[in-house]
Write a protein that holds these residues in place. Structure first.
Motif, PDB file in Angstrom:
ATOM      1  N   GLU A   9     -30.783  -4.277 -10.925  1.00 33.54           N
ATOM      2  CA  GLU A   9     -31.482  -3.561  -9.953  1.00 33.54           C
ATOM      3  C   GLU A   9     -32.935  -3.620  -9.776  1.00 33.54           C
ATOM      4  O   GLU A   9     -33.739  -3.903  -9.624  1.00 33.54           O
ATOM      5  CB  GLU A   9     -31.149  -2.967  -8.322  1.00 33.54           C
ATOM      6  CG  GLU A   9     -29.832  -3.539  -7.815  1.00 33.54           C
ATOM      7  CD  GLU A   9     -28.934  -3.137  -6.515  1.00 33.54           C
ATOM      8  OE1 GLU A   9     -29.643  -2.568  -5.803  1.00 33.54           O
ATOM      9  OE2 GLU A   9     -28.953  -1.563  -7.047  1.00 33.54           O
ATOM     10  N   ARG A 117     -24.180  -2.651  -4.155  1.00 32.51           N
ATOM     11  CA  ARG A 117     -25.239  -2.741  -3.816  1.00 32.51           C
ATOM     12  C   ARG A 117     -26.674  -3.103  -2.887  1.00 32.51           C
ATOM     13  O   ARG A 117     -27.415  -2.136  -2.648  1.00 32.51           O
ATOM     14  CB  ARG A 117     -26.285  -4.055  -4.400  1.00 32.51           C
ATOM     15  CG  ARG A 117     -26.106  -3.429  -6.266  1.00 32.51           C
ATOM     16  CD  ARG A 117     -26.583  -5.069  -6.862  1.00 32.51           C
ATOM     17  NE  ARG A 117     -26.061  -4.978  -8.507  1.00 32.51           N
ATOM     18  CZ  ARG A 117     -26.519  -6.007  -9.414  1.00 32.51           C
ATOM     19  NH1 ARG A 117     -27.082  -7.095  -8.778  1.00 32.51           N
ATOM     20  NH2 ARG A 117     -26.081  -5.699 -10.105  1.00 32.51           N
ATOM     21  N   HIS A 256     -33.240  -8.631  -1.493  1.00 36.95           N
ATOM     22  CA  HIS A 256     -32.887  -9.195  -2.261  1.00 36.95           C
ATOM     23  C   HIS A 256     -32.094 -10.025  -2.566  1.00 36.95           C
ATOM     24  O   HIS A 256     -31.082  -9.187  -3.179  1.00 36.95           O
ATOM     25  CB  HIS A 256     -33.027  -7.777  -3.577  1.00 36.95           C
ATOM     26  CG  HIS A 256     -34.207  -6.522  -3.150  1.00 36.95           C
ATOM     27  ND1 HIS A 256     -35.610  -6.401  -3.600  1.00 36.95           N
ATOM     28  CD2 HIS A 256     -34.778  -5.492  -2.255  1.00 36.95           C
ATOM     29  CE1 HIS A 256     -35.986  -5.906  -3.746  1.00 36.95           C
ATOM     30  NE2 HIS A 256     -35.658  -5.949  -2.214  1.00 36.95           N
ATOM     31  N   PHE A 258     -29.726 -11.293  -5.918  1.00 39.72           N
ATOM     32  CA  PHE A 258     -28.826 -10.022  -6.883  1.00 39.72           C
ATOM     33  C   PHE A 258     -28.805 -11.055  -8.246  1.00 39.72           C
ATOM     34  O   PHE A 258     -27.986 -11.868  -8.988  1.00 39.72           O
ATOM     35  CB  PHE A 258     -27.529  -9.874  -6.654  1.00 39.72           C
ATOM     36  CG  PHE A 258     -27.297  -8.713  -5.579  1.00 39.72           C
ATOM     37  CD1 PHE A 258     -28.884  -7.694  -5.410  1.00 39.72           C
ATOM     38  CD2 PHE A 258     -27.172  -8.494  -4.771  1.00 39.72           C
ATOM     39  CE1 PHE A 258     -28.797  -6.469  -4.993  1.00 39.72           C
ATOM     40  CE2 PHE A 258     -27.130  -7.907  -3.897  1.00 39.72           C
ATOM     41  CZ  PHE A 258     -27.668  -7.103  -3.540  1.00 39.72           C
ATOM     42  N   ARG A 315     -37.098  -2.115  -5.823  1.00 42.16           N
ATOM     43  CA  ARG A 315     -36.111  -2.698  -7.451  1.00 42.16           C
ATOM     44  C   ARG A 315     -36.855  -3.843  -7.826  1.00 42.16           C
ATOM     45  O   ARG A 315     -37.257  -4.488  -7.264  1.00 42.16           O
ATOM     46  CB  ARG A 315     -34.920  -3.721  -6.319  1.00 42.16           C
ATOM     47  CG  ARG A 315     -33.650  -2.658  -5.696  1.00 42.16           C
ATOM     48  CD  ARG A 315     -33.249  -2.957  -4.861  1.00 42.16           C
ATOM     49  NE  ARG A 315     -31.861  -1.949  -3.781  1.00 42.16           N
ATOM     50  CZ  ARG A 315     -32.095  -0.973  -3.167  1.00 42.16           C
ATOM     51  NH1 ARG A 315     -33.185  -1.259  -2.902  1.00 42.16           N
ATOM     52  NH2 ARG A 315     -31.392  -0.429  -3.246  1.00 42.16           N
ATOM     53  N   MET A 317     -35.607  -7.539  -8.095  1.00 39.92           N
ATOM     54  CA  MET A 317     -34.947  -8.589  -7.817  1.00 39.92           C
ATOM     55  C   MET A 317     -35.867  -9.235  -6.986  1.00 39.92           C
ATOM     56  O   MET A 317     -36.420  -8.442  -6.004  1.00 39.92           O
ATOM     57  CB  MET A 317     -33.682  -8.255  -7.195  1.00 39.92           C
ATOM     58  CG  MET A 317     -32.430  -7.319  -8.029  1.00 39.92           C
ATOM     59  SD  MET A 317     -31.889  -8.454  -9.496  1.00 39.92           S
ATOM     60  CE  MET A 317     -31.873  -7.907 -10.491  1.00 39.92           C
TER      61      MET A 317
END
Lengths: 433, 143
Positions: A9, A117, A256, A258, A315, A317
């Motif tokens: 992540e 997640r 976000h 993934f 993160r 992402m």
């Protein structure tokens, strides 16, 4: 703030791109050799998976759309033999045949990890008691969240949907702390709590994970105020995996995606051209790790914008905004996909008439409503009230069985609907999303 | 011996009824009797006018959805139990009334009931046998 899988992540974006390229090659190889539809698509443009040198080369490939999936119903898009498929889900199938999706054992594991997640990102931990009020069945929502919550180590209550009084009793008695459902059902629960005098303070609920339908920031604030929780958003679609394609962290400035498992692109829905970062357009997703049901450049029809700016949560992402609409005319009503063309078909089947019609979508007391306005004409006008009402009821009945969601039919006078440049405005969506 | 009735679909919103009467009034058509059946969404306006074909034409031209229906006009003694006598006879004969409405003929001193029956042919055969007096359309249109 805890991060479930910081290695992925919070990946350095250069490393992420390398990983994506490697996985994309594997995916293209897999579909080329195992899915005739993709082999054909690639052959048609003279493309071989070995031709892929950079991530940008993906742009040469044609899109996959719902029509491809429908043409290959039920198992034609599967890239593994059925003995390797351990789970089958499907879309609602309201536009005809449903889309059947399959998962290998590893796909289920990936799915579970990705749900873990975003649940972690929303603040769910092993201490939580997760109340899953999505319907368990072919729909991907309930099972997706269920396994993700278990992976985190939370206690799962698989209550499924419906029976609000019982939901509230269990929520109260079992001390549910995380609620999983559609945002509109959360508000239905809030309504019931107010009517029955159940004080949110008497509950242990602290976080909500909502998805499966579009909702506004305003609705988020209302849910948070009335249920006294933190409400978070997540995104997914059965064709790509189900929930767990993207999810919000507690910064709550977009979901976000993934990206180590899904490669997003934003295209102009009219021309198909890939738009520069930050543009608003249709989200196109390529799965990078799926075994049983990979998709290459799948057109989600969801309109959104990607934000590559670093997020305070750490993160790396990319974040997608809440979807702003659809590039086709699909409506989501009470979580059910509805296309105006389905309604048109029902109307045209009635006594061979071809009436003008308009769909008025609204949200009344947090419940979506659909009104179908039909311009009366001589073929559907009856001098006897009994017959006129019977006609309206017959249309309502057929609509309910075709759409899977109730609609109210209202007859209106001819020419009462606006026609712009000869083209009727078919849908008026009054929901403030 | 039937009478032609004009039925108009009217959306339940302000001004629509006035629009219908304006259109036929401008065409010099006189309304002899009317009834309005309504729901919360729409109504069916039924009209007996002195020139039904013309009314049909002008209303259509103005964008209304219109139909023409054959109804039966019956003369009823304008006194207590006048209507009841007829309804009981219809009931005994098993003739079902879809809808009806009435007006009083100012010159003749008779009440006239407009009936829509589910089986109009049978009603036409039975009514004279039951001593019920049918009214010709010219009498209704031209009074």
């Amino acid at each position: 703030m805890k991060i479930w899988d910081p290695v992925h992540e919070c990946m350095d974006r250069e490393a992420l791109r390398e990983l994506q390229l490697r996985r994309l090659k594997q995916t293209l190889d897999r579909v080329y050799h195992n899915v005739p539809c993709y082999q054909q698509k690639f052959t048609d443009i003279g493309f071989h998976p070995d031709d892929l040198q950079t991530l940008e080369d993906l742009q040469r490939l044609p899109f996959t759309d719902k029509e491809d999936l429908r043409r290959n119903y039920p198992y034609g898009m599967f890239a593994v033999p059925m003995k390797e498929v351990v789970r089958i889900h499907s879309s609602s199938g309201t536009t005809g045949k449903p889309t059947v999706v399959g998962y290998s054992r590893r796909d289920l594991d990936t799915w579970t990890e990705l749900v873990a997640r975003f649940m972690t990102a929303a603040g769910v931990t092993a201490e939580d008691i997760v109340h899953i009020a999505f319907g368990y069945g072919l729909f991907t929502g309930a099972f997706g969240l269920h396994y993700g919550a278990e992976r985190i180590g939370a206690s799962v209550i698989p209550i499924s949907s419906g029976n609000t009084d019982k939901q509230l009793m269990i929520m109260h008695d079992y001390r549910s702390s995380a609620l999983v459902c559609t945002p509109s059902y959360a508000l239905t629960m809030a309504d019931r709590m107010e009517r029955t005098g159940l004080d949110p303070q008497s509950l242990d609920l602290r976080v909500g994970l909502f998805g499966a339908e579009p909702w506004s920031e305003e609705m988020r604030r209302e849910i948070e105020r009335r249920l006294e929780i933190v409400a978070t958003d997540n995104y997914g679609l059965s064709e790509v995996m189900g929930p767990g394609v993207a999810g919000e962290c507690l910064c709550r400035r977009g979901m976000h995606i993934f990206e180590d498992h899904f490669l997003p692109e934003i295209i102009d829905p009219e021309t198909g051209e890939v738009l520069p970062p930050g543009s608003v357009g249709e989200l196109v997703i390529t799965s990078l790790t799926k075994e049983a049901f990979p998709v290459v450049r799948y057109r989600t029809r969801d309109i959104t914008r990607l934000d590559y700016a670093p997020c305070d949560c750490g993160r790396t992402m990319v974040r997608m905004q809440k979807t702003m609409g659809r590039s086709d005319d699909m409506l989501i009503i009470k979580g059910v996909n509805v296309f105006p063309t389905q309604i048109e078909e029902v109307l045209f089947q009635m006594e061979g008439c071809e009436p003008h019609y308009q769909l008025i979508v609204d949200r009344v007391n947090n419940v979506d409503t659909l009104e179908v306005r039909v311009e009366v004409n001589e073929k559907i006008f009856f001098d006897e009230m009994k017959q006129q009402k019977a006609f309206v009821e017959a249309v309502e009945k057929r609509l309910a069985s075709t759409l899977g969601v109730g609609a109210r039919v209202k007859l209106v006078e001819p020419a009462s609907m606006p026609r712009h440049e000869g083209k009727a405005v078919r849908v008026i969506d009054r929901r403030k999303l | 011996m039937t009478v032609q009735q004009i039925s108009v679909f009217i959306e339940n919103k302000t001004g629509r009824l006035a629009e219908v009467t304006r259109v036929i009034g401008n065409a010099g058509i006189n309304i002899r009797a009317l009834s309005l059946a309504d729901t919360s969404d729409f109504g069916i306006l039924r009209l007996i006018v002195d020139s039904p074909d013309k009314a049909l034409q002008v209303l259509k031209e103005d964008g209304f959805t219109v139909s023409k229906t054959e109804v039966i006009a019956v003369e009823v003694p304008d006194r207590p139990k006048g209507l009841n006598g007829i309804l009981e006879k219809l009931d005994q004969a098993g003739i079902n009334v879809e809808y009806m409405y009435a007006f009083v003929e100012p010159n003749g001193g008779e009440a006239i009931i407009i009936f829509r029956f589910d089986d109009i042919q049978r009603a036409l055969e039975m009514l004279p046998e039951m001593d019920v007096k049918l009214v010709k359309s010219d009498k209704i249109f031209s009074a």
